[in-house]
Scaffold this motif. Structure first.
Motif, mmCIF file in Angstrom:
data_model
loop_
_atom_site.group_PDB
_atom_site.id
_atom_site.type_symbol
_atom_site.label_atom_id
_atom_site.label_comp_id
_atom_site.label_asym_id
_atom_site.label_seq_id
_atom_site.Cartn_x
_atom_site.Cartn_y
_atom_site.Cartn_z
ATOM 1 N N ARG A 182 103.782 47.466 129.140
ATOM 2 C CA ARG A 182 104.091 46.251 128.373
ATOM 3 C C ARG A 182 103.444 46.385 127.001
ATOM 4 N N LEU A 183 104.276 46.345 125.966
ATOM 5 C CA LEU A 183 103.778 46.595 124.611
ATOM 6 C C LEU A 183 103.769 45.323 123.769
ATOM 7 N N ASP A 184 103.531 44.179 124.396
ATOM 8 C CA ASP A 184 103.422 42.927 123.647
ATOM 9 C C ASP A 184 101.994 42.671 123.167
ATOM 10 N N ARG A 185 101.113 43.665 123.335
ATOM 11 C CA ARG A 185 99.743 43.590 122.833
ATOM 12 C C ARG A 185 99.463 44.805 121.971
ATOM 13 N N PRO A 186 100.070 44.902 120.776
ATOM 14 C CA PRO A 186 99.890 46.106 119.952
ATOM 15 C C PRO A 186 98.453 46.353 119.533
ATOM 16 N N ASP A 187 97.623 45.300 119.577
ATOM 17 C CA ASP A 187 96.225 45.469 119.212
ATOM 18 C C ASP A 187 95.411 46.110 120.336
ATOM 19 N N ARG A 188 95.982 46.169 121.546
ATOM 20 C CA ARG A 188 95.270 46.759 122.683
ATOM 21 C C ARG A 188 96.145 47.776 123.406
ATOM 22 N N PRO A 189 96.457 48.909 122.775
ATOM 23 C CA PRO A 189 97.311 49.899 123.437
ATOM 24 C C PRO A 189 96.706 50.444 124.713
ATOM 25 N N ASP A 190 95.380 50.358 124.852
ATOM 26 C CA ASP A 190 94.736 50.850 126.063
ATOM 27 C C ASP A 190 94.998 49.939 127.256
#
Length: 292
Positions: free
Chosen positions: A193-201
């Protein structure tokens, strides 16, 4: 074993059956597309640019034709962009062809840009935002990556954490803001899920899974279905329930074509709750829907 029949989904209009099907897919919005040429291209030596026709059959049955100019890909992958354009990618990228591996065509069939996403492309799927997901087979250690339609790398599987080394992306499902994958060697189910670009981890959740060799996956709510496998399990449909850390197996069925026969050579596309299957001669798509 229980048998589950695919439902008819989309058919290539008969007037195009005399052409050669290079590849075919079902896009993020449910339209089926065929990439056609007058005859099969030569696969030995250099591939000269050729013109191709995309026949699109939309969910309500209307048919659209798009002529693509100067296609360069051998063994192409195809998908449609939300703006009406198309992406054609070569599954194999020789070093001197890297810059031309992916061609982006506008809605009129003219090339607008080209770039490379790396060799050994097993899956190439465009999501609803126009990003390109590539799942690689074992000759490219990149595993899974997401690109913009202009060729910028947006995410890669080295953020995968507990998934370990993704040697071969056997199954890839892209729908909405979520991608699901099932890679070799341990075949965990990856939820990306890439709706948190600030937390790729934190983009990926890893669930252990005992189903081996599946070529497609469908997910709906807390349920999952894996299609395919090794040897006699080629046409297996294995169901499971999702927990926070694992896939708990429930039942197994045999997935067949609408007439009850098994598909043989086929293409598969995973989109959300659906697995689309296209059997040789590749003029028809059928569908299994886990939500149904």
């Amino acid at each position: 074993m229980q048998r589950t029949a695919l439902a008819p989904y989309a058919r290539l209009p008969g007037e195009h059956h005399d052409r050669h099907v290079l590849t075919s897919t079902v896009d993020a919005f449910g339209a089926a597309h065929w990439l056609l040429t007058e005859r099969a291209p030569e696969l030995v030596g250099d591939v000269r640019p050729f013109d191709a026709l995309v026949v699109s059959v939309h969910p309500h049955g209307n048919v659209e034709l798009t002529e693509l100019s100067a296609v360069r890909a051998r063994w192409p992958r195809l998908d449609r962009l939300p703006d009406g354009g198309f992406v054609v990618a070569a599954a194999r990228a020789r070093r001197y062809e890297d810059a031309d591996q992916v061609q982006v065509f506008d809605e009129f069939g003219n090339e607008s840009t080209s770039f490379s996403i790396g060799d050994a492309v097993e899956h190439m799927l465009v999501d609803e935002t126009g990003h390109i997901w590539a799942g690689h087979f074992d000759e490219n250690p990149a595993g899974i990556r997401r690109w913009s339609a202009r060729g910028q790398l947006r995410w890669m599987a080295d953020h995968a954490g507990d998934a370990g080394w993704i040697m071969d992306c056997y199954a890839l499902n892209v729908s909405g803001a979520v991608a699901w994958a099932c890679p070799y060697t341990d075949f965990p189910l990856l939820e990306i899920r890439l709706d948190r670009p600030d937390r790729p981890d934190r983009a990926m959740k890893v669930r252990t899974n005992t189903v081996r060799g599946a070529k497609a996956v469908a997910v709906h709510g807390g349920r999952v279905a894996f299609y395919g496998g090794y040897g006699d399990e080629r046409d297996r449909l294995a169901y499971g329930e999702l927990t926070e850390t694992s896939v708990d197996p429930t039942e197994v069925a045999l997935l067949t074509l609408p007439d009850g026969t098994t598909p043989g050579r086929r293409r598969v596309v995973g989109r959300g709750s659906r697995i689309y299957v296209q059997a040789e001669p590749f003029t028809a798509w059928d569908v299994f829907d886990l939500s149904g």
